[in-house]
Design an enzyme around this catalytic site. Sequence first.
Site, PDB file in Angstrom:
ATOM      1  N   CYS A 127      -4.067  13.674  13.372  1.00 54.34           N
ATOM      2  CA  CYS A 127      -4.670  12.367  13.158  1.00 54.34           C
ATOM      3  C   CYS A 127      -4.459  11.528  14.395  1.00 54.34           C
ATOM      4  CB  CYS A 127      -4.117  11.692  11.909  1.00 54.34           C
ATOM      5  SG  CYS A 127      -2.614  10.810  12.195  1.00 54.34           S
ATOM      6  N   ILE A 169       8.994   6.834  16.552  1.00 57.21           N
ATOM      7  CA  ILE A 169       8.606   7.572  15.339  1.00 57.21           C
ATOM      8  C   ILE A 169       7.379   8.452  15.579  1.00 57.21           C
ATOM      9  CG2 ILE A 169       8.024   7.381  12.872  1.00 57.21           C
ATOM     10  CD1 ILE A 169      10.715   6.138  13.348  1.00 57.21           C
ATOM     11  N   VAL A 211      14.245  11.989   9.468  1.00 56.24           N
ATOM     12  CA  VAL A 211      13.831  11.172   8.322  1.00 56.24           C
ATOM     13  C   VAL A 211      12.305  11.193   8.193  1.00 56.24           C
ATOM     14  CG1 VAL A 211      13.803   8.832   7.377  1.00 56.24           C
ATOM     15  CG2 VAL A 211      15.801   9.649   8.635  1.00 56.24           C
ATOM     16  N   SER A 212      11.834  11.518   7.008  1.00 58.15           N
ATOM     17  CA  SER A 212      10.387  11.460   6.748  1.00 58.15           C
ATOM     18  C   SER A 212      10.152  10.764   5.411  1.00 58.15           C
ATOM     19  CB  SER A 212       9.795  12.873   6.705  1.00 58.15           C
ATOM     20  OG  SER A 212       8.545  12.853   6.039  1.00 58.15           O
ATOM     21  N   VAL A 213       9.351   9.725   5.457  1.00 56.96           N
ATOM     22  CA  VAL A 213       9.012   8.984   4.238  1.00 56.96           C
ATOM     23  C   VAL A 213       8.239   9.896   3.282  1.00 56.96           C
ATOM     24  CG1 VAL A 213       7.650   7.044   3.353  1.00 56.96           C
ATOM     25  CG2 VAL A 213       8.974   6.785   5.467  1.00 56.96           C
ATOM     26  N   ARG A 216      -4.100  11.204   4.312  1.00 59.07           N
ATOM     27  CA  ARG A 216      -2.954  12.069   4.500  1.00 59.07           C
ATOM     28  C   ARG A 216      -1.983  12.031   3.320  1.00 59.07           C
ATOM     29  NH1 ARG A 216       0.193  14.550   8.396  1.00 59.07           N
ATOM     30  NH2 ARG A 216       2.274  14.169   7.628  1.00 59.07           N
ATOM     31  N   LYS A 221       0.837  -1.206   0.000  1.00 58.63           N
ATOM     32  CA  LYS A 221       0.000   0.000   0.000  1.00 58.63           C
ATOM     33  C   LYS A 221       0.872   1.257   0.000  1.00 58.63           C
ATOM     34  CE  LYS A 221      -1.669   1.809   3.938  1.00 58.63           C
ATOM     35  NZ  LYS A 221      -1.537   3.266   4.097  1.00 58.63           N
ATOM     36  N   ASN A 222       1.913   1.252   0.838  1.00 63.28           N
ATOM     37  CA  ASN A 222       2.702   2.480   0.994  1.00 63.28           C
ATOM     38  C   ASN A 222       3.594   2.792  -0.202  1.00 63.28           C
ATOM     39  OD1 ASN A 222       1.497   2.914   3.406  1.00 63.28           O
ATOM     40  ND2 ASN A 222       3.304   2.544   4.677  1.00 63.28           N
ATOM     41  N   ASP A 268       5.209   0.569  11.822  1.00 65.81           N
ATOM     42  CA  ASP A 268       3.958  -0.032  11.342  1.00 65.81           C
ATOM     43  C   ASP A 268       3.788  -1.488  11.773  1.00 65.81           C
ATOM     44  OD1 ASP A 268       3.232   2.340  10.210  1.00 65.81           O
ATOM     45  OD2 ASP A 268       3.647   1.746   8.138  1.00 65.81           O
ATOM     46  N   ARG A 309       1.671  14.748  13.368  1.00 68.03           N
ATOM     47  CA  ARG A 309       2.134  14.536  11.991  1.00 68.03           C
ATOM     48  C   ARG A 309       2.205  15.827  11.170  1.00 68.03           C
ATOM     49  NH1 ARG A 309      -0.371   8.807   9.959  1.00 68.03           N
ATOM     50  NH2 ARG A 309       1.564   8.591   8.858  1.00 68.03           N
ATOM     51  N   ARG A 313      -8.635  -0.223   4.887  1.00 67.69           N
ATOM     52  CA  ARG A 313      -7.760   0.774   4.258  1.00 67.69           C
ATOM     53  C   ARG A 313      -6.424   0.143   3.875  1.00 67.69           C
ATOM     54  NH1 ARG A 313      -6.155   4.942   7.987  1.00 67.69           N
ATOM     55  NH2 ARG A 313      -4.796   5.299   6.233  1.00 67.69           N
TER      56      ARG A 313
HETATM   57  C1  UD1 Z   1       4.702   6.898   6.212  1.00 69.14           C
HETATM   58  C2  UD1 Z   1       3.816   5.693   6.077  1.00 69.14           C
HETATM   59  C3  UD1 Z   1       3.350   5.215   7.437  1.00 69.14           C
HETATM   60  C4  UD1 Z   1       4.557   4.976   8.351  1.00 69.14           C
HETATM   61  C5  UD1 Z   1       5.475   6.178   8.370  1.00 69.14           C
HETATM   62  C6  UD1 Z   1       6.769   5.938   9.140  1.00 69.14           C
HETATM   63  C7  UD1 Z   1       2.714   5.881   3.939  1.00 69.14           C
HETATM   64  C8  UD1 Z   1       1.454   6.106   3.191  1.00 69.14           C
HETATM   65  N1  UD1 Z   1       2.663   6.031   5.267  1.00 69.14           N
HETATM   66  O1  UD1 Z   1       3.932   7.931   6.807  1.00 69.14           O
HETATM   67  O2  UD1 Z   1       2.613   3.999   7.274  1.00 69.14           O
HETATM   68  O3  UD1 Z   1       4.102   4.731   9.657  1.00 69.14           O
HETATM   69  O4  UD1 Z   1       5.827   6.571   7.036  1.00 69.14           O
HETATM   70  O5  UD1 Z   1       7.437   4.849   8.603  1.00 69.14           O
HETATM   71  O6  UD1 Z   1       3.736   5.554   3.375  1.00 69.14           O
HETATM   72  N2  UD1 Z   1       7.402  14.546  10.483  1.00 69.14           N
HETATM   73  C9  UD1 Z   1       7.657  15.860  10.777  1.00 69.14           C
HETATM   74  N3  UD1 Z   1       7.497  16.794   9.786  1.00 69.14           N
HETATM   75  C10 UD1 Z   1       7.119  16.446   8.521  1.00 69.14           C
HETATM   76  C11 UD1 Z   1       6.884  15.097   8.221  1.00 69.14           C
HETATM   77  C12 UD1 Z   1       7.033  14.151   9.231  1.00 69.14           C
HETATM   78  O7  UD1 Z   1       7.993  16.203  11.897  1.00 69.14           O
HETATM   79  O8  UD1 Z   1       7.014  17.344   7.662  1.00 69.14           O
HETATM   80  C13 UD1 Z   1       7.566  13.523  11.543  1.00 69.14           C
HETATM   81  C14 UD1 Z   1       6.267  12.774  11.842  1.00 69.14           C
HETATM   82  O9  UD1 Z   1       5.459  13.463  12.737  1.00 69.14           O
HETATM   83  C15 UD1 Z   1       6.810  11.477  12.417  1.00 69.14           C
HETATM   84  C16 UD1 Z   1       8.102  11.255  11.610  1.00 69.14           C
HETATM   85  O10 UD1 Z   1       8.441  12.524  11.063  1.00 69.14           O
HETATM   86  O11 UD1 Z   1       7.129  11.658  13.761  1.00 69.14           O
HETATM   87  C17 UD1 Z   1       7.986  10.246  10.488  1.00 69.14           C
HETATM   88  O12 UD1 Z   1       6.866  10.558   9.674  1.00 69.14           O
HETATM   89  P1  UD1 Z   1       6.843  10.234   8.119  1.00 69.14           P
HETATM   90  O13 UD1 Z   1       7.976   9.326   7.794  1.00 69.14           O
HETATM   91  O14 UD1 Z   1       6.728  11.492   7.362  1.00 69.14           O
HETATM   92  O15 UD1 Z   1       5.475   9.424   8.003  1.00 69.14           O
HETATM   93  P2  UD1 Z   1       4.463   9.439   6.792  1.00 69.14           P
HETATM   94  O16 UD1 Z   1       5.209   9.674   5.515  1.00 69.14           O
HETATM   95  O17 UD1 Z   1       3.298  10.299   7.100  1.00 69.14           O
END
Ligand code: UD1
Length: 428
Positions: free
Chosen positions: A125, A337, A171-173, A101, A22-23, A315, A130, A407
């Site tokens: 959320c 995380i 790190v942010s995915v 999201r 899914k991701n 996850d 987030r 979902r």
């Molecule tokens: C994605 C995944 C989710 C997974 C997560 C972490 C998808 C659709 N979702 O979510 O299933 O749990 O990665 O592996 O792929 N953060 C900030 N600022 C930002 C963005 C993120 O502070 O602009 C923080 C978040 O609050 C969190 C951390 O960074 O604490 C990681 O979040 P992120 O990797 O961005 O998660 P998602 O991409 O939303």
Amino acid sequence: MDRIRVIGGQRLTGTIPISGAKNATLPLMIASLLTSDTLTLQNVPHLADVQLLARILRNHGVDSSVDGKRAGQKLLGETFHLTARQIVDTTAPYEMVRRMRASFWVLGPLLARCHKARVSLPGGCAIGTRPVDLHLLGLEALGAEINLEGGDVIARAPSGLKGGKVTFPTVSVGATHNVLMAAVLAKGESLIENAAREPEVGDVASCLIKMGAVIEGIGTSTLQVQGVDRLTGAFHAVLPDRIETGTYAMAVAATGGEVFLDGARADLLQAALDVLCEAGVEIEETNTGIKVARNGTGLQPVTIATSPFPGFPTDLQAQLMALMSIADGKSTIRETIFENRFMHVQELARLGADISLHGDTAEIAGVTRLRGAQVMATDLRASVSLVIAGLVAEGETIINRVYHLDRGFERIEEKLSRCGAQIDRIVS
Ligand code: UD1
């Protein structure tokens, strides 16, 4: 609202086909915004989030069609064709982004192709605040002018995005996806440092390369992108879902038995498989999947902390907690995380789990048995942890609010019942 009923106590034996991730599917679908040609995605999972994103993308001008399947092929992935011949709307309103999201990730591609976009902030959320600051920081480094107005992000790059250096402080995915998809059409070279190394990021980068993008460093934390003028269509098969793989591996570990996870790839979740081995679960990797077995032996407790890839994935944290609630001793799980990603603790406690929370750390004292009860699914991964607990609990467990499960987990009742679980859906 549908509910899932599980009667615990059956060992799992058989084969479970693993779906496309899914991701990876969601950002791959969003990548279709980058070209006027057709992007064909194979091995797409049949999930509520995928259907919803297809509807959201249609609003931007993406036509999508799905190839038909013969009877008996329903557990195979679907083939999606996505064509954004023309972008008809560069806005993504709150009603859409609120519901998913990941739809915020259209910001980078729209900005790259149309030089403007207005996308609503996703808001809070269930698993923490987030924020999206890292997404904005990255796009600004590529020359975007960003303003916030009425809860929306308004981004402009009147003469197009320009290559730049982005260093993410954490790190942010999602931010990596967003900025990578913007950088491929920016003028010149971009460097993305401290990029997420999650396999789904690599899968999206591989697809972008098939579309004509120039990217180096896939699988590392530094991505180097040489911008190109246009991208073309491509064919791409979505990689297997490592979270679904880990979830079923933990389900088998909990019930005992032996299951072949068909199509799973061990390299996508080595950290989680190592933890299962430490707990006493037998794991065997083959060319076509992973065999998971636990026969007769008890479960050893473990101590883990979640972390970005290649660490233990957040996850799978809830699922591991369900498993450790029946281990022979005390386990410790630290969530690094997301804040508040412990909503499942109270629900697991309703089934008899003994878990205490200390800030970001949960201590789980293994109990000899769980007992069925009514529980509430709170988010996607939390709800599947309740399924795992229900599979070992004595008697009947009813899981309410299963739309969370739909979902992210394709035909979960069917996949588990084919292996001997007593699980069904109460449709209402
Ligand atoms: C994605 C995944 C989710 C997974 C997560 C972490 C998808 C659709 N979702 O979510 O299933 O749990 O990665 O592996 O792929 N953060 C900030 N600022 C930002 C963005 C993120 O502070 O602009 C923080 C978040 O609050 C969190 C951390 O960074 O604490 C990681 O979040 P992120 O990797 O961005 O998660 P998602 O991409 O939303």
